[in-house]
Design a protein around this motif. Structure first.
Motif, PDB file in Angstrom:
ATOM      1  N   LYS A 489       0.833  -1.195   0.000  1.00 30.61           N
ATOM      2  CA  LYS A 489       0.000   0.000   0.000  1.00 30.61           C
ATOM      3  C   LYS A 489       0.875   1.256   0.000  1.00 30.61           C
ATOM      4  N   ASP A 490       0.383   2.265  -0.697  1.00 30.53           N
ATOM      5  CA  ASP A 490       1.050   3.580  -0.726  1.00 30.53           C
ATOM      6  C   ASP A 490       0.497   4.396   0.443  1.00 30.53           C
ATOM      7  N   GLU A 637       4.009  15.490  -5.485  1.00 29.37           N
ATOM      8  CA  GLU A 637       3.703  14.623  -6.640  1.00 29.37           C
ATOM      9  C   GLU A 637       4.784  14.720  -7.707  1.00 29.37           C
ATOM     10  N   TYR A 722      -4.623  11.973  -7.739  1.00 35.44           N
ATOM     11  CA  TYR A 722      -3.405  11.167  -7.855  1.00 35.44           C
ATOM     12  C   TYR A 722      -3.461   9.839  -7.087  1.00 35.44           C
ATOM     13  N   GLY A 723      -4.500   9.607  -6.320  1.00 33.85           N
ATOM     14  CA  GLY A 723      -4.596   8.359  -5.572  1.00 33.85           C
ATOM     15  C   GLY A 723      -5.030   7.193  -6.457  1.00 33.85           C
ATOM     16  N   ASN A 724      -4.785   5.980  -5.962  1.00 33.62           N
ATOM     17  CA  ASN A 724      -5.200   4.785  -6.694  1.00 33.62           C
ATOM     18  C   ASN A 724      -5.699   3.737  -5.708  1.00 33.62           C
ATOM     19  N   LYS A 725      -5.919   2.526  -6.198  1.00 33.36           N
ATOM     20  CA  LYS A 725      -6.499   1.481  -5.360  1.00 33.36           C
ATOM     21  C   LYS A 725      -5.585   1.071  -4.200  1.00 33.36           C
ATOM     22  N   ASP A 726      -4.308   1.390  -4.301  1.00 32.28           N
ATOM     23  CA  ASP A 726      -3.370   1.030  -3.241  1.00 32.28           C
ATOM     24  C   ASP A 726      -3.041   2.200  -2.303  1.00 32.28           C
ATOM     25  N   THR A 727      -3.691   3.325  -2.524  1.00 31.95           N
ATOM     26  CA  THR A 727      -3.405   4.496  -1.684  1.00 31.95           C
ATOM     27  C   THR A 727      -4.207   4.418  -0.386  1.00 31.95           C
ATOM     28  N   LYS A 757      -9.279   3.088  -0.874  1.00 31.67           N
ATOM     29  CA  LYS A 757     -10.150   2.494  -1.888  1.00 31.67           C
ATOM     30  C   LYS A 757     -10.398   1.022  -1.613  1.00 31.67           C
TER      31      LYS A 757
END
Length: 802
Positions: A489-490, A637, A722-727, A757
Motif C-alpha cells: 500500500k502507498d 507529486e 493522484y490516488g489509486n487502489k493502493d493508496t 479504496k
C-alpha cells in the motif's frame, strides 16, 4: 536658621564695650577664630561709663534692615556717625554661622546693646544690636540685616523694610563671661530656626551662647514669607548644600518648588503613595489566568501584605531598605510569571513551565517575524524587555516607598497591621466571601508553592519518562511481522495544522467546515474511496505542533519539550520507522514548515526530507506558512510520488496553511496553473493582513474556519486526482487552535480519518466504532493520541514483542 541685626547710632561715649568689637567669622575653609573670653565686657547704657558687670537696662527693641542676599555672608558693624578719628570703634553684633564666606560689614553705624531674651525656648541663636533710641524707625536706610545662607535657595532676594521696633523688656544684668540669651530680630520674613520666637522666655539652649563665643548654626533660611515663630522648620545644607553659595542642587530645587506649591506637593505625594500601594496590592492579588480577572479578586486582604508590613516595621533602616527592594523585585518577577501564565494559557492551554519553556521564546520570535516582519518584531521584543525592566524597578521602588512611610509613622503602621491581620484571621476562619471570592487571600503564597511543585514535578518527570520511553511493545518485533496487512500500500500520514474539534462543532466555524467535509466526502465516494473518522486527544494545545506529531507517531505521551528531547534522542520505534524497519517501504518526509536543520528525521526513520528549501517554491509566504498546501502537495507529486519506485512510499506530510494567524489565506487554483508558485503573488497581496483579524475573536474564528476548508479541500483534491487502489491516507489535526478561537474551556480533541479504496483496509478497523465519512460524530470514540500507534499496528498485523 536666620538672624537679623540692625544698626543704630549711639551717643558719643568714652569707651566702647568689648563685646561690640569686631570678631572674626569662620570661613568654609578655616575654623572661626573667636574673641577670647577675657576681652568680653557687658554693654553699658548710652552715655554712661558703667563698669564691667554692672546692671544695664535693655535697649530698644531690635529692628531689621534690608535683607542680604541668601547665601552671601554678612555682618553688622557700628561706627561713629561722623566717621572722624577718635570716634568709638565700630561695634559688631552678628552671629557667625557655618556658612561659606566671612561676615560683611554694613554701612550704617550701630552700638552694642545688651542681649534681649527671646520669646520661647530653642530660639534662633541670633544676636541683635539694640538701639539706644527706641523711637528711631527700624526702616532707617542705614540699617541692614545680615542673614546666613538659605537651605532652600541660593539666589539673592530683594531687601524688604522691617516693621517699626517695639521697646523690649528690661533684661537682667549679665555676669562677666556668662552666656546671655540671644536677641532675635522681629523681622517678619526671616526664619529664626526651629521653634524660634521672640518672647521673653527664650533660652540659649541648643548650644548657643552670647558674648565671646557666640556662633550661629548653618541652617539659615532666608525664604520670604518665613516665620520666626514656633513650628518653623529649617532644612540643613546651607545655600545649596555643597558649600557653594547660590548653587541649588536637585534636592534644593524640589524643596523650593514644594515650598512655593505646598498643595500640589501634598497631592503629588499622596498620589504617588496611593499608586505604590495599588501596584503592590495588584501584584499580590493578580490571578494567573484571564478568566480570573473579576472585581472581587481585588477587594481581598492578602496575608502576604500583613506579614511583609510586620517585618518592615521592626527592621532597622538599612536592612529595611534591602528587604523592601528585594521584596519588590520578587513581586515584579511573580507579576511577569503571571503574565506568562496568561499568555501560555491563551495560546497553549497551559501555564508557563519555568524549567522547559524558555526555548519557546525563539520560536515565538520567529513566528512574529514571519507574521509581522523583522522591524515590527524587533520593536515588540525591545518594548517587552523594557516593560519587564521598568516593571521590576517600579515594583521595587513602590515597596521601598511604602516601607519608608511605615517607618515614619510606626505607630499608625503597627496599629493598621494588627487590625488587618485580625480581620484576615477572622475572615479566613469564618469563610467570609465577597462576590463568591474569599476575602482572606493567600494567592501569592499558593502561587509560589504551586510553581515550586511544578518545577519539582518536571525534574522528577524527566527521569521517570526516560525509563518509561525505553519500554516498547514492538521494540523486538521481527521486521517481517510488522504491518503485514498493509504490504504494497502507498501510505500517506498527513497532519493538518491546528485542525481541532472546534472547527467541526463551534457555531461560528462549523457551518462552513461541515459543508466542506460533506462536499469532499462526496468527491471521495464518487472516486471510489471510503473513510472512517474518530477523535484523538492531543498532547498539546494551541501550538507546539511537534509534540502532537511525536505523540501520534511514537505512542508516548509527549506533552512538554523535555519529553520531546528525551524521546527524539533515543531509538523508540515510531510508526513511520516501523514502515522502514519492515523493509517494505521507502520513507519520505514533506515538511514545508521546516526552515532549518532537522536532525529528528533520523528518529522518525525518514530516508529523505523535503523541507521548505527543497520543494522549489518561488511564490510569496502566507504569513508563517512558507507555501500554500496545494503547492506542497503538487511539489510532492512532481518530486517524489509521481516518480517510479522499487517499493511503495510511506510519506509523512505536514500541511501548514491553517497555521495562525490565518491571514492571508491562499485560494485553490487550477492544478495546471500551480507551477513554481508565482501564481500566488496576486492572491497573497489581495488577502487580509494579520493585523486585520488578530485582535478580533470572531474574525479570527471565521478566517480559521476558511483555512481549514482550504487545507482539507487541497488534500482531498490531491487524493482524488493522484490516488489509486493502493493508496491509504491517514490524516488528522495536530492540536486545537488557540483559546481565542477554540474557546477558554475547549477540549484537546482533534479529528482523525482513514481513507482508502481497498475495503479490506477499513474492515480491519470496523470494531473501532468510528463514524463513516470525513466528519466524526459527536459521540464517536475519543482516544488519547498516544494510544493510536499500538492500536493501528495491532489492527494491521503487527505482532507485539516487548
Amino acid at each position: 536658621m536666620s538672624f537679623n541685626t540692625s544698626s543704630r547710632q549711639l551717643p558719643d561715649t568714652d569707651e566702647t564695650p568689648d563685646e561690640a568689637r569686631p570678631q572674626e567669622t569662620r570661613t568654609p575653609d578655616a575654623p572661626a577664630e573667636l574673641t577670647p573670653p577675657e576681652s568680653a565686657a557687658p554693654a553699658t547704657p548710652a552715655g554712661t561709663d558703667a563698669p564691667a558687670g554692672a546692671d544695664t537696662p535693655a535697649g530698644a527693641d531690635a529692628s531689621a534692615g534690608s535683607e542680604a542676599p541668601a547665601g552671601s555672608p554678612t555682618s553688622t558693624e557700628s561706627a561713629d556717625p561722623s566717621g572722624a578719628p577718635g570716634s568709638p570703634e565700630r561695634a559688631k553684633a552678628a552671629a557667625t554661622a557655618d556658612s561659606p564666606g566671612p561676615a560683611a560689614p554694613t554701612d550704617s553705624p550701630a552700638s552694642a546693646a545688651p542681649p534681649v531674651p527671646t520669646d520661647s525656648p530653642g530660639s534662633a541663636k541670633a544676636v541683635a544690636v539694640a538701639d539706644a533710641d527706641a523711637s528711631e524707625p527700624a526702616s532707617s536706610p542705614e540699617a541692614t540685616e545680615a542673614a546666613g545662607p538659605s537651605a532652600d535657595i541660593g539666589s539673592p532676594r530683594p531687601a524688604e523694610p522691617a516693621a517699626p521696633a517695639e521697646p523690649a523688656a528690661p533684661a537682667e544684668a549679665a555676669e562677666p563671661g556668662a552666656p546671655a540669651a540671644p536677641e532675635v530680630s522681629a523681622a517678619p520674613e526671616v526664619s529664626a530656626g526651629p521653634d524660634a520666637s521672640s518672647g521673653p522666655d527664650a533660652s540659649a539652649e541648643s548650644g548657643v551662647s552670647a558674648g565671646p563665643e557666640v556662633s550661629a548654626e548653618p541652617e539659615v533660611s532666608a525664604e520670604p514669607e518665613a516665620s520666626s515663630g514656633p513650628g518653623v522648620s529649617v532644612e540643613p545644607g546651607g545655600s545649596g548644600g555643597d558649600g557653594s553659595p547660590g548653587v541649588a542642587p536637585v534636592e534644593g530645587r524640589w524643596r523650593r518648588w514644594r515650598a512655593k506649591h505646598p498643595a500640589a506637593a501634598r497631592v503629588l505625594t499622596w498620589t504617588t503613595t496611593v499608586l505604590a500601594a495599588a501596584l503592590v496590592l495588584f501584584a499580590l492579588l493578580m490571578p494567573n489566568s484571564s478568566a480570573g480577572f473579576r472585581p472581587g479578586e481585588f477587594v481581598r486582604i492578602p496575608v502576604e501584605a500583613v506579614f511583609g508590613a510586620a517585618v518592615l516595621i521592626v527592621l532597622p533602616r538599612r536592612p529595611r531598605l534591602v528587604v523592601a527592594a528585594l521584596g519588590g523585585l520578587v513581586l515584579g518577577v511573580l507579576t511577569v510569571l503571571n503574565l506568562l501564565d496568561i499568555g501560555f494559557t491563551e495560546y497553549l492551554g497551559r501555564g508557563f513551565n519555568l524549567v522547559l519553556d524558555w526555548s519557546l521564546f525563539s520560536d515565538a520570535y520567529s513566528y512574529l517575524q514571519d507574521t509581522m516582519g523583522k522591524q515590527a518584531t524587533l520593536g515588540i521584543a525591545v518594548a517587552l524587555v523594557v516593560l519587564v525592566v521598568v516593571l521590576l524597578a517600579v515594583m521595587a521602588l513602590a515597596v521601598v516607598r511604602l516601607a519608608d512611610l511605615m517607618s515614619r509613622h510606626t505607630a499608625t503602621a503597627t496599629r493598621s497591621t494588627l487590625v488587618a491581620g485580625t480581620v484576615w484571621i477572622a475572615c479566613s476562619a469564618l469563610g467570609v466571601q465577597f462576590t463568591g471570592v474569599p476575602v482572606a487571600s493567600a494567592s501569592t503564597a499558593k502561587s509560589v508553592e504551586d510553581r515550586t511543585k511544578r518545577v519539582q514535578a518536571t525534574l522528577r518527570d524527566e527521569a521517570a519518562f526516560a525509563k518509561f520511553a525505553k519500554k516498547d511493545a514492538f521494540a523486538n518485533t521481527p521486521p517481517d511481522q510488522l504491518l503485514t496487512d498493509l504490504r504494497g500500500k502507498d501510505m500517506m500520514i498527513t497532519f493538518i495544522e491546528s485542525y481541532g474539534r472546534s472547527a467541526i462543532e463551534d457555531p461560528v466555524m462549523a457551518p462552513g467546515v461541515d459543508a466542506t467535509l460533506t462536499a469532499e466526502n462526496q468527491k471521495l465516494v464518487k472516486a471510489g474511496f471510503a473513510a472512517k473518522s474518530g477523535w484523538l486527544t492531543s498532547a498539546t494545545y494551541g501550538g507546539s505542533s511537534w509534540l502532537g506529531h511525536s505523540t501520534f507517531l511514537s505512542g508516548l505521551w509527549i506533552s512538554n519539550q523535555q519529553r520531546y528531547r528525551t524521546v527524539t534522542a533515543g531509538d523508540h520505534l515510531t510508526l513511520t520507522k516501523a514502515f522502514k524497519k519492515s523493509g517494505g517501504w521507502d520513507t519520505v518526509g514533506v515538511m514545508p514548515g521546516v526552515q532549518k536543520a532537522w536532525p529528528e528525521s533520523k528518529f522518525y526513520g525518514l530516508d529523505k526530507v523535503y523541507d521548505s528549501h527543497k520543494l522549489q517554491y518561488k511564490g510569496p509566504k502566507f504569513s508563517w506558512s512558507t507555501m500554500p498546501d496545494q503547492y506542497a502537495l503538487t511539489a510532492f507529486e512532481r518530486l517524489v510520488h509521481g516518480k517510479k519506485h522499487d517499493k511503495p512510499l510511506m510519506s509523512e506530510i505536514i500541511l501548514t496553511s491553517s497555521h495562525q494567524p490565518w491571514a492571508p489565506i491562499p485560494k485553490l487554483v487550477p492544478q495546471d496553473q500551480v507551477g513554481d508558485g508565482s501564481v500566488y503573488d496576486s492572491i497573497e497581496k489581495a488577502g487580509k493582513r494579520p493585523a486585520d483579524i488578530i485582535t478580533d475573536s470572531t474574525k479570527s474564528k471565521q478566517e480559521y474556519g476558511k483555512s481549514i476548508q482550504y487545507s482539507v479541500s487541497s488534500l482531498i483534491n490531491y487524493l482524488v486526482k493522484y490516488g489509486n487502489k493502493d493508496t491509504v491516507l491517514i490524516y488528522l489535526g495536530d492540536h486545537q487552535p488557540i483559546a481565542r478561537v477554540s474557546g477558554n474551556h475547549a477540549s484537546r480533541d482533534v479529528p482523525v480519518s482513514i481513507v482508502a479504496k481497498d475495503p479490506k483496509v477499513l474492515d480491519r478497523i470496523a470494531d473501532w466504532g468510528w463514524t463513516d465519512g470525513l466528519q466524526p460524530e459527536h459521540n464517536a470514540p475519543v482516544w488519547k493520541m498516544s494510544s493510536f500507534r499500538d492500536r493501528f499496528m495491532t489492527a494491521y498485523g503487527s505482532t507485539p514483542a516487548p
